[in-house]
Each structure stands twice: as structure tokens, then as C-alpha cells.
Design a protein around this motif. Structure first.
Motif: not given
Length: 368
Positions: A82-104
Motif C-alpha cells: 500500500x505504501x508503494x501504491x500510494x506513493x509514500x516511498x516515492x515521496x521520500x525519494x525512494x525507489x523500493x523493490x519488493x522481492x517476494x519470498x518463498x520456501x527456498x
């Protein structure tokens, strides 16, 4: 996530001319939302993104921060989406890459190795990695309560933990069993002699099929799966680790110490935007699930399940009576209890150093 590509330009006067031209173009194209960092991070949909905050310098290149999740996209991580979609990271001057996890995927290994800057995992796992001398430190505690319970059908006759004697009790193991072991220890039950403590699959099929008398479940996931199967809450007995005083802290944020030392302001901006995303997710579960469903693997879940998950996750992040201004803070007593249980049951061999295992400095910076 899209990654920016940088080319190398050669030639003295030509470079100068090029840079002057680009400066003019930047001035003319400042309102092109499709090319903003927020648009990149959300797949081009930046219509609702707020104007950049004062902390983001106009025209400055966004700073990339890679966040490694513990598991696949679901409401457990809705605040970041939601922070990504609402532009909160961009507003802080950040480009956030959210990496999914998994069992491995082990978030601590990803962060320690530099594949990610910040990770999400349970505190017990972080303590183990710290003992292995991975350069990691906790910078925020997102879940203030444990979501782990033992669930049983009332017909099994398990009303208190003492009733687990002689029963078949399941857990996923692999680092998830220590709260259950602490519970058994509290009631003087030997997991190898007094009951059948066995490995549980990642579905609730064994429990639903009668193969387990009691099964481990997260309040926001597996417990809801049981209810969705048609079993009513009044037909179940639940043993809550928080009520029994053996709870261990779960979802946190941790960073690579070396990266953090050079990027404290960036870390604080990330935490500030993330906590804002979590506050919004708690206040508006529907919007939070909108963000989740865009990233969840098609057919892997339902909107209804994710809405229920978000409601239950909110209870762990901001429990009843919890001071919302303390969102993200690491409680010293809760962390110590987690570390004590981890030490007692061999998760770690030596007592954790409370002075280096976690810090509230970044959350305090984010609050300013």
C-alpha cells in the motif's frame, strides 16, 4: 519491479550539451506521472500518488531500496504494497523493490549477502543468523504480538495445554516450533515422550482429515482456512501463545549493518513510509487488499481470505490498547522473552546481546 538502466556517455563538449538539454527537458516534463518513480514502482498507475515530500529533493535520482519478504505476496505484507501504491516511498525519494519470498528463500541470507537491503522475518530466525555472525540488526518490530495458536476440535478434549498429553500435535518445524516447545516445557510435557509432536504440512489437510489432534495455525491464515472449510469457531478450542506467556516476536524489519551505517537516513525514510502504509492498511483493509490482489499469484487465494487476513494482521500490529504512536518500536521485554526462549531451546547457543541485536534509532528518526 522495473530496474533503471544507465548508459555511459562519452565526449567532453557533447556531454555538456547533452546535460543542458536534459535539464531543459526535465523542467518541461515534471508533470508526466507515467515517468515518475511511483509509476515505475506500481506498474504505471501513479494517479493517486501524493506530491513528493520535502524530504525528496526535486530532480534528484530516487534511491533504490530492496525489501526481501518472508513469503509470497499476501496481506501479511500489505503495508509495504500500500505504501508503494500510494506513493509514500516515492515521496521520500525512494525507489523500493519488493522481492517476494518463498520456501527456498531465507531473508537473512539475502540481506547479509547484499541481494536485499532490508528483510522481513521472525525474530527467532534473525537471532540465529546474528549468532552465525551475519551482519544484521533489527530496525523495526512490525508485529507486536504472536499470531501462533494451537487449534483443536472440541471433540479431542483439549481445553488446556495440559490436555495435550497423549495427543498428536503438529507444527511446521524448521524454526517455527519453539513457542510450542516453550508451551510444553511450561506444562512439564516432554515432546518426545508425553505426546506425539510431529511435522505438519503447509496446508490444514492433516488436521481437517483427523490425522492431528491439535495443529499449529497462524490466526491470520491457517486458522481462517479451518473456518473456511465449514468448521465453526464454537466447535474449536484454541491455545494462544500470548495468553500462555510463551509468545515470540514475529514479523520485523532488519537491515545489513554495513548498509545501514552508510544509509541511516534512507532507512528512516523507508520505515516512515512503511509505517504510514501500515497505518493506512489497518484503517482501510479494502484498499490494502486491492494492493495485495494485484500481486498475488492468480488462483492462489481469494479476496475474501485476504480481507480476513488483513483484519487479523491488524490485531497483531496494533493490538487492543496499543499506543499507535509506537508502531514499529521494539519492546525490550518482548524481545528479551523471545531471545530467552530461543536460548532455552537451542535456537541460539549463547545469550543474545540486547545492545546489538536491535535498535529503535531508525524508528525514532522516522518519527521526526
Amino acid at each position: 519491479m522495473m530496474r533503471g538502466q544507465q548508459g555511459k556517455l562519452r565526449g567532453g563538449l557533447w556531454v555538456a550539451s547533452f546535460l543542458m538539454l536534459m535539464a531543459l527537458l526535465a523542467g518541461c516534463g515534471g508533470n508526466n506521472a507515467a515517468n515518475t518513480p511511483a509509476a515505475e514502482a506500481t506498474g504505471g498507475n501513479a494517479a493517486s500518488a501524493p506530491e513528493p515530500a520535502a524530504s525528496a529533493e526535486p530532480g534528484a535520482e530516487p534511491v533504490t531500496v530492496k525489501l526481501q519478504l518472508k513469503w509470497v505476496p499476501q496481506a501479511q505484507f500489505a503495508g509495504y504494497f500500500l505504501a508503494q501504491d500510494k506513493g509514500y516511498y516515492a515521496a521520500e525519494g525512494l525507489k523500493v523493490e519488493i522481492l517476494p519470498g518463498g520456501p527456498d528463500i531465507v531473508p537473512e541470507q539475502q540481506v547479509a549477502g547484499g541481494s536485499a537491503d532490508i528483510g522481513v522475518d521472525w525474530v527467532a530466525s534473525l537471532l540465529t543468523s546474528q549468532e552465525q555472525e551475519m551482519p544484521l540488526v533489527q530496525i523495526a518490530q512490525i508485529f507486536q504480538k504472536s499470531g501462533l495458536v494451537l487449534v483443536s476440535k472440541k471433540e479431542a478434549g483439549i481445553t488446556t495445554p495440559a490436555d495435550l498429553k497423549g495427543k498428536k500435535v503438529g507444527n511446521w518445524m524448521g524454526g517455527n516450533e519453539f513457542e510450542i516447545l516453550a508451551l510444553l516445557d511450561k506444562y512439564k510435557l516432554d515432546s518426545g515422550k508425553d505426546l506425539n509432536f510431529t511435522k505438519q504440512g503447509f496446508t490444514m489437510d492433516q488436521f481437517l482429515g483427523g490425522e492431528l489432534d491439535a495443529a499449529s495455525a497462524m490466526t491470520y491464515n491457517e486458522y481462517q482456512v479451518v473456518l473456511e472449510s465449514g468448521i465453526k469457531a464454537e466447535e474449536l478450542s484454541v491455545i494462544d501463545m500470548n495468553d500462555e506467556g510463551v509468545a515470540m516476536l514475529e514479523d520485523n524489519l532488519f537491515a545489513n549493518k554495513e548498509w545501514l551505517e552508510a544509509n541511516k537516513e534512507t532507512a528512516a525514510k523507508f520505515v516512515r513510509a512503511s509505517l504510514k502504509g501500515w497505518a493506512d492498511a489497518i484503517a482501510d483493509p479494502e484498499a490494502a487488499v486491492d494492493s495485495v490482489m494485484k500481486l498475488a499469484e492468480e488462483g492462489s487465494t481469494t479476496r475474501e481470505h485476504q480481507l480476513t487476513m488483513m483484519t487479523e494482521v491488524a490485531k497483531l500490529i496494533q493490538p487492543e490498547g496499543f499506543d499507535a504512536s509506537k508502531l514499529g518500536y521494539t519492546d525490550a521485554a518482548a524481545f528479551q522473552q523471545t531471545a530467552d526462549i530461543a536460548l532455552k531451546f537451542g535456537v541460539i547457543k549463547t545469550a543474545a546481546d540486547m545492545n546489538t541485536a536491535y535498535t529503535n534509532e531508525i524508528v525514532e528518526m522516522a518519527a521526526k
